[in-house]
Motif scaffolding. Sequence first.
Motif, mmCIF file in Angstrom:
data_model
loop_
_atom_site.group_PDB
_atom_site.id
_atom_site.type_symbol
_atom_site.label_atom_id
_atom_site.label_comp_id
_atom_site.label_asym_id
_atom_site.label_seq_id
_atom_site.Cartn_x
_atom_site.Cartn_y
_atom_site.Cartn_z
ATOM 1 N N THR A 10 0.806 -1.219 0.000
ATOM 2 C CA THR A 10 0.000 0.000 0.000
ATOM 3 C C THR A 10 0.841 1.273 0.000
ATOM 4 O O THR A 10 0.346 2.345 -0.356
ATOM 5 C CB THR A 10 -0.926 0.017 1.215
ATOM 6 N N GLU A 16 5.823 -3.834 7.022
ATOM 7 C CA GLU A 16 4.471 -3.670 7.550
ATOM 8 C C GLU A 16 3.531 -2.964 6.566
ATOM 9 O O GLU A 16 2.330 -2.856 6.816
ATOM 10 C CB GLU A 16 4.515 -2.879 8.859
ATOM 11 N N LYS A 17 4.067 -2.512 5.447
ATOM 12 C CA LYS A 17 3.241 -1.807 4.467
ATOM 13 C C LYS A 17 2.394 -2.756 3.620
ATOM 14 O O LYS A 17 1.628 -2.321 2.765
ATOM 15 C CB LYS A 17 4.125 -0.949 3.555
ATOM 16 N N GLU A 19 -0.720 -5.348 3.070
ATOM 17 C CA GLU A 19 -2.044 -5.644 3.612
ATOM 18 C C GLU A 19 -2.651 -6.805 2.832
ATOM 19 O O GLU A 19 -2.496 -6.877 1.605
ATOM 20 C CB GLU A 19 -2.978 -4.431 3.492
ATOM 21 N N GLN A 21 -5.653 -8.227 1.124
ATOM 22 C CA GLN A 21 -6.861 -7.621 0.574
ATOM 23 C C GLN A 21 -7.542 -8.578 -0.404
ATOM 24 O O GLN A 21 -6.919 -9.511 -0.924
ATOM 25 C CB GLN A 21 -6.538 -6.315 -0.156
#
Length: 322
Positions: A10, A16-17, A19, A21
């Motif tokens: 994202t 940690e970026k 996600e 989805q």
Amino acid sequence: MESMKAAVLTAFGDAEKFEIQTVPIPTLKANQVLVRVCATSINPVDYQTRRGDYKELVRLPAILGVDVSGVIEAIGEAVTDFKVGDNVYYSPQVFGEFGSYAQYHVADAAIVALKPTNLSHIEAASLPLAGGTAWDCLVTRGNLQVGETVLIHAGAGGVGSIAVQLAKAIGAYVFATCSSRNGDFVTELGADRVIDYKNEDYIEVIRQLTNGLGVDLVLDTIGGETIQRSLEIIRPFGRLISIVDIAIPQSLFEAWGKNLTIHFVLSPQYRAKLEALTKLIERHQLRPVIDSVLSWDQVVLAHQRLEQGGTRGKIVLKFTEN
């Protein structure tokens, strides 16, 4: 089915970026195949892209990943080489529109090959980019020949561990650098002389063991000052192959003085090299090297592990138990 789960980047930055989805399955074109991804793997270009090294080539949000092993679910109307149900493996286009951190992937049939029959999907997923890169470096660009000498930097890494085996299958004498803890492992892969880079100077070792002549070819998988230093131990008219861009200004004067050839390789995708690797795999001359296997939704952990260094072979992400 019109949607799938995917690990989506994202924003550029730390791991940690990503996600998890739900996103649309890419549209299948006439010359393409739709593949249910059974496994993929992590490569340095993945975390380099994630942290923003190539941000001008990537449009966010993005699905990264450049290794696939899976099963064909559908084929485009122009595809004649494959059928639904075929087990295949391949490397998606680097910086392409869709990567392999997803349950499904669409690829041009021209870059896809049948999976080696003696490998699981988890094993096969570790090979397309690393194995294809090793092939391009040593065979296509390096023209390594029987009886020649080669130095492979980082012989325990993703590309290095395959390159050591490939060079040995070709019939070369193989020097390989690695840490002391990986010495026996790299020797088992086929290296004739392992050099502990922390406690030995590869330049001194190679000068001594080649009577000052040096090696015919060097494969650089490290970067930094490796190119400039390696030039010192390449024979006149020898070759240096690097898969790392030059971030530090370096003098290449030594290369000019020895009439050396230098290749920078960003491995292109095509079927023929995968088919060549498959022959070696099915003859048991080359095997995958897997550091660890994680669930695909553990992509954050996988990136963190690879980026911190010290892995032996590839980190694989599995989607199914196949």
